[in-house]
Motif scaffolding. Structure first.
Motif, short mmCIF file in Angstrom:
data_model
loop_
_atom_site.label_atom_id
_atom_site.label_comp_id
_atom_site.label_asym_id
_atom_site.label_seq_id
_atom_site.Cartn_x
_atom_site.Cartn_y
_atom_site.Cartn_z
N THR A 45 -12.41 7.75 -3.68
CA THR A 45 -11.85 6.49 -3.22
C THR A 45 -11.24 6.70 -1.83
O THR A 45 -11.11 7.83 -1.36
N ALA A 46 -10.86 5.60 -1.20
CA ALA A 46 -10.23 5.71 0.12
C ALA A 46 -9.00 6.60 0.07
O ALA A 46 -8.80 7.47 0.92
N ASP A 57 -13.03 1.77 1.47
CA ASP A 57 -14.17 2.31 0.74
C ASP A 57 -15.09 1.19 0.24
O ASP A 57 -14.85 0.00 0.48
N GLY A 88 -18.37 3.09 3.84
CA GLY A 88 -17.05 2.65 4.23
C GLY A 88 -16.86 2.60 5.73
O GLY A 88 -17.82 2.73 6.50
N LEU A 114 -15.93 9.82 1.18
CA LEU A 114 -16.23 8.53 0.55
C LEU A 114 -17.64 8.53 -0.02
O LEU A 114 -17.86 8.04 -1.14
#
Length: 223
Positions: free
Chosen positions: A63-64, A87, A38, A58
């Motif tokens: 997830t982001a 991400d 990411g 990440l």
């Protein structure tokens, strides 16, 4: 004192970040990318350690939004930070604390997010996202177009003096890592540096992976 955009290329899987600021050497503190993982922007009264912390999460599969939620829950002075995260799936998460400076804004887009502080207008991030989404081709070029769109839309409230671009591809080191650490025209200078580097980028990768098959160096004695 900064405006930036993070982005993912859905075609190549590359991640990148582009940034400009009135502070010197902004990309040294704010730009964080990792191949296959990411990109993160850590800005506004910057804590550069937040970039690797978010990328580690990440990489572990968060997830982001999950990564961002975990990190901001355990950090002192988080109200002073502005964070943008994308991400590997193109998911985006944003944080702007209560102490972000001046006029600020942040906007999510498709595979991207832009944000800034001490801006001439809170519409700058939207202009950057629009430019990124409307562009095609190499991720680095799309990032440059977004940065130039931010400048054209008004950029910071005052002059900018530094700029940088960083792109991660499939290797442990960046495919692109260009910085203008102090200049009266940093974005224009970054564009010039990118135009020089762009046609040579793949050759530097080849020299690292297999110098016996790499292009000539173009120096005396080179065969």
């Amino acid at each position: 004192m900064t405006f930036s955009l993070i982005g993912r290329c859905a075609r190549t899987g590359q991640f990148g970040m582009v940034v400009s600021s009135s502070s010197p050497a902004v990309a040294a503190r704010c730009a964080h990318v990792r191949a296959g993982v990411g990109a993160v922007a850590s800005q506004n009264v910057t804590d550069p350690a937040l970039g690797p912390l978010l990328l580690d999460r990440l990489e572990s599969g968060r997830t982001a939004q999950e990564a961002l939620t975990e990190v901001i829950a355990n950090q002192d002075h988080i109200d002073y930070r502005q964070l943008l995260v994308v991400d590997r799936h193109g998911g985006v998460a944003l944080h702007s604390g209560k102490q972000v400076l001046g006029v600020w804004g942040s906007v999510m887009g498709t595979d991207c997010a832009a944000g800034g502080n001490l801006l001439s207008s809170d519409q700058i991030p939207a202009a950057m996202v629009a430019a990124f989404e409307a562009s095609t081709g190499d991720l680095a070029e799309r990032l440059m177009l977004a940065l130039e769109a931010g400048l054209a839309a008004g950029g910071e409230a005052g002059p900018v003096y530094s700029a940088g671009i960083k792109v991660a591809d499939r290797l442990s080191w960046p495919l692109v890592d260009l910085r203008i650490d102090w200049s009266d025209t940093p974005i224009e200078d970054l564009r010039a540096a990118w135009m020089v580097y762009q046609p040579q980028a793949s050759a530097y990768v080849q020299r690292a992976e297999d110098p016996t098959r790499a292009p000539s160096y173009g120096v005396p004695g080179d065969e």
